[in-house]
Design a protein around this motif. Structure first.
Motif, PDB file in Angstrom:
ATOM      1  N   GLY A   1       0.811  -1.213   0.000  1.00 42.65           N
ATOM      2  CA  GLY A   1       0.000   0.000   0.000  1.00 42.65           C
ATOM      3  C   GLY A   1       0.838   1.254   0.000  1.00 42.65           C
ATOM      4  O   GLY A   1       0.439   2.278  -0.579  1.00 42.65           O
ATOM      5  N   GLY A   2       1.999   1.214   0.647  1.00 41.93           N
ATOM      6  CA  GLY A   2       2.893   2.357   0.623  1.00 41.93           C
ATOM      7  C   GLY A   2       3.577   2.510  -0.728  1.00 41.93           C
ATOM      8  O   GLY A   2       3.667   3.612  -1.274  1.00 41.93           O
ATOM      9  N   ARG A   3       4.033   1.382  -1.268  1.00 41.56           N
ATOM     10  CA  ARG A   3       4.718   1.433  -2.573  1.00 41.56           C
ATOM     11  C   ARG A   3       3.768   1.865  -3.684  1.00 41.56           C
ATOM     12  O   ARG A   3       4.201   2.483  -4.673  1.00 41.56           O
ATOM     13  N   ALA A   4       2.493   1.561  -3.554  1.00 45.49           N
ATOM     14  CA  ALA A   4       1.540   1.848  -4.629  1.00 45.49           C
ATOM     15  C   ALA A   4       1.440   3.341  -4.935  1.00 45.49           C
ATOM     16  O   ALA A   4       1.156   3.723  -6.077  1.00 45.49           O
ATOM     17  N   TYR A   5       1.675   4.191  -3.942  1.00 46.65           N
ATOM     18  CA  TYR A   5       1.602   5.637  -4.183  1.00 46.65           C
ATOM     19  C   TYR A   5       2.580   6.083  -5.260  1.00 46.65           C
ATOM     20  O   TYR A   5       2.336   7.083  -5.955  1.00 46.65           O
ATOM     21  N   LEU A   6       3.669   5.356  -5.419  1.00 46.49           N
ATOM     22  CA  LEU A   6       4.690   5.775  -6.380  1.00 46.49           C
ATOM     23  C   LEU A   6       4.202   5.663  -7.819  1.00 46.49           C
ATOM     24  O   LEU A   6       4.779   6.290  -8.714  1.00 46.49           O
ATOM     25  N   ARG A   7       3.148   4.884  -8.043  1.00 46.16           N
ATOM     26  CA  ARG A   7       2.587   4.817  -9.402  1.00 46.16           C
ATOM     27  C   ARG A   7       2.033   6.177  -9.808  1.00 46.16           C
ATOM     28  O   ARG A   7       2.196   6.600 -10.967  1.00 46.16           O
ATOM     29  N   ASP A   8       1.369   6.830  -8.896  1.00 47.64           N
ATOM     30  CA  ASP A   8       0.732   8.114  -9.206  1.00 47.64           C
ATOM     31  C   ASP A   8       1.584   9.295  -8.793  1.00 47.64           C
ATOM     32  O   ASP A   8       1.381  10.410  -9.295  1.00 47.64           O
ATOM     33  N   LEU A   9       2.532   9.067  -7.876  1.00 46.42           N
ATOM     34  CA  LEU A   9       3.425  10.126  -7.409  1.00 46.42           C
ATOM     35  C   LEU A   9       4.868   9.615  -7.499  1.00 46.42           C
ATOM     36  O   LEU A   9       5.495   9.311  -6.491  1.00 46.42           O
ATOM     37  N   PRO A  10       5.416   9.518  -8.718  1.00 46.40           N
ATOM     38  CA  PRO A  10       6.757   8.928  -8.870  1.00 46.40           C
ATOM     39  C   PRO A  10       7.851   9.710  -8.160  1.00 46.40           C
ATOM     40  O   PRO A  10       8.924   9.158  -7.896  1.00 46.40           O
ATOM     41  N   ASP A  11       7.601  10.973  -7.841  1.00 47.50           N
ATOM     42  CA  ASP A  11       8.603  11.772  -7.145  1.00 47.50           C
ATOM     43  C   ASP A  11       8.439  11.724  -5.630  1.00 47.50           C
ATOM     44  O   ASP A  11       9.190  12.396  -4.911  1.00 47.50           O
ATOM     45  N   ALA A  12       7.469  10.958  -5.145  1.00 51.01           N
ATOM     46  CA  ALA A  12       7.270  10.862  -3.697  1.00 51.01           C
ATOM     47  C   ALA A  12       8.475  10.192  -3.050  1.00 51.01           C
ATOM     48  O   ALA A  12       9.182   9.390  -3.668  1.00 51.01           O
ATOM     49  N   GLU A  13       8.685  10.522  -1.785  1.00 47.41           N
ATOM     50  CA  GLU A  13       9.790   9.965  -1.005  1.00 47.41           C
ATOM     51  C   GLU A  13       9.235   8.853  -0.117  1.00 47.41           C
ATOM     52  O   GLU A  13       8.350   9.094   0.707  1.00 47.41           O
ATOM     53  N   LEU A  14       9.732   7.624  -0.288  1.00 45.31           N
ATOM     54  CA  LEU A  14       9.215   6.467   0.433  1.00 45.31           C
ATOM     55  C   LEU A  14      10.252   5.950   1.419  1.00 45.31           C
ATOM     56  O   LEU A  14      11.407   5.701   1.056  1.00 45.31           O
ATOM     57  N   HIS A  15       9.814   5.764   2.681  1.00 43.67           N
ATOM     58  CA  HIS A  15      10.653   5.180   3.719  1.00 43.67           C
ATOM     59  C   HIS A  15       9.864   4.065   4.400  1.00 43.67           C
ATOM     60  O   HIS A  15       8.758   4.302   4.908  1.00 43.67           O
ATOM     61  N   LEU A  16      10.427   2.861   4.390  1.00 48.20           N
ATOM     62  CA  LEU A  16       9.789   1.700   4.997  1.00 48.20           C
ATOM     63  C   LEU A  16      10.500   1.359   6.304  1.00 48.20           C
ATOM     64  O   LEU A  16      11.729   1.429   6.385  1.00 48.20           O
ATOM     65  N   PHE A  17       9.697   0.983   7.301  1.00 51.40           N
ATOM     66  CA  PHE A  17      10.243   0.696   8.618  1.00 51.40           C
ATOM     67  C   PHE A  17       9.800  -0.681   9.081  1.00 51.40           C
ATOM     68  O   PHE A  17       8.676  -1.125   8.803  1.00 51.40           O
ATOM     69  N   ASP A  18      10.692  -1.338   9.802  1.00 53.51           N
ATOM     70  CA  ASP A  18      10.439  -2.688  10.303  1.00 53.51           C
ATOM     71  C   ASP A  18       9.564  -2.592  11.554  1.00 53.51           C
ATOM     72  O   ASP A  18      10.029  -2.779  12.682  1.00 53.51           O
ATOM     73  N   THR A  19       8.303  -2.281  11.344  1.00 49.32           N
ATOM     74  CA  THR A  19       7.361  -2.127  12.450  1.00 49.32           C
ATOM     75  C   THR A  19       5.954  -2.340  11.931  1.00 49.32           C
ATOM     76  O   THR A  19       5.747  -2.698  10.767  1.00 49.32           O
TER      77      THR A  19
END
Length: 290
Positions: free
Chosen positions: A247-265
């Protein structure tokens, strides 16, 4: 970020008969960037207390309790739905005289916030998305089974009431967390205090039965993102049992310039990753606010 100690005001404002409680930091600068914090289920604005403490002396952080949550009080005849949550939030923003802000959307705060963004795109200076879903792949099988219940199903209410128990509330804080000892019990205990109120049980059931309306709007929200391309910071708890990492990665389809950070939580990523997420938000606000 600042090392100054944050002063936080705790206030109420009336919005069409709803007595909305909110927390607001009192920053050093009158022109400080504004961050509107929209909480999720089953919590309230108190989930942002530590974030406000860390950032609030330099930025204006405003966190309301949505209707049906926390200290916000609703009339007896209030009809709970996500449309109504957005209407009250719209009125709240206008009562405070806000006309531009970065919006933090988490869990229920996402469908509330995206409805607000549809109404007033000119208000949105940017987005911080933390486990706030707007994509089909961001729904786990568990989420689909719970969030698509229909009131005509005779077992539906009992199924959904399982979400309102202390065991489930605690589980939302601890599931997927690598170091559970970093999670203070105060959050789930306070959440459960409000959930156990009889009038809140019915409010929460109404919202759970209405959740399908959010899934039905995903296409509209994705189109909104493509059209308006707001600067976006995504901070996502990868092990969330309801809204998993896709669900977090999916935003990059519509917002390719978005900044994504994933956390082990898990779901409430701020609980154990505040020290990593708060600097990201501060940097994002500094870069985004013009």
């Amino acid at each position: 970020m600042s090392d100054r100690i944050t002063r936080t005001a705790h206030r109420h404002v009336d919005v069409d008969g709803v007595r909305v409680f909110y927390r607001e930091s009192l920053p050093d600068r009158a022109d400080a960037p504004v961050l509107l914090l929209l909480h999720g289920f089953p919590s309230a604005s108190h989930q942002f207390r530590r974030l406000i403490d860390v950032l609030g002396s330099h930025y204006r952080l405003i966190a309301p309790d949505l209707p049906g949550f926390g200290h916000t009080e609703t009339p007896d005849d209030f009809a709970f739905s996500f449309d109504r949550l957005a209407e009250v939030t719209d009125g709240f923003v206008q009562r405070l005289g806000l006309d531009r802000f970065v919006m933090y959307v988490f869990d229920y705060g996402a469908p509330t916030g995206f409805r607000l963004a549809e109404r007033h795109p000119e208000w949105i200076a940017g987005l911080v998305v933390q486990n706030g879903n707007a994509y089909e792949e961001g729904l786990s099988e568990l989420a689909r089974s719970m969030l698509t219940q229909h009131p005509d199903n005779p077992d539906a209410e009992n199924t959904l009431r399982d979400l309102l128990t202390l065991a489930t509330t605690r589980g939302q804080y601890e599931t997927g967390v690598a170091e559970p000892e970093l999670i203070a019990p105060d959050g789930w205990i306070l959440d459960q205090y409000f959930l156990d109120k009889p009038e809140r049980q019915q409010a929460q059931l109404a919202l759970l039965f209405d959740y399908h309306s959010n899934i039905e709007r995903y296409d509209r929200w994705q189109a909104w993102l493509r059209k308006h391309t707001p600067p976006t910071l995504i901070t996502w708890g990868s092990n969330d049992p309801f809204f998993p990492e896709p669900g977090g990665r999916a935003y990059l389809r519509d917002l390719p310039d978005a900044e994504l950070h994933l956390f082990d939580t898990g779901h409430f990523a701020l609980e154990d990753h505040l020290s990593q997420i708060a600097p990201l938000i501060a940097d994002f606000l500094d870069r985004t606010w013009r």
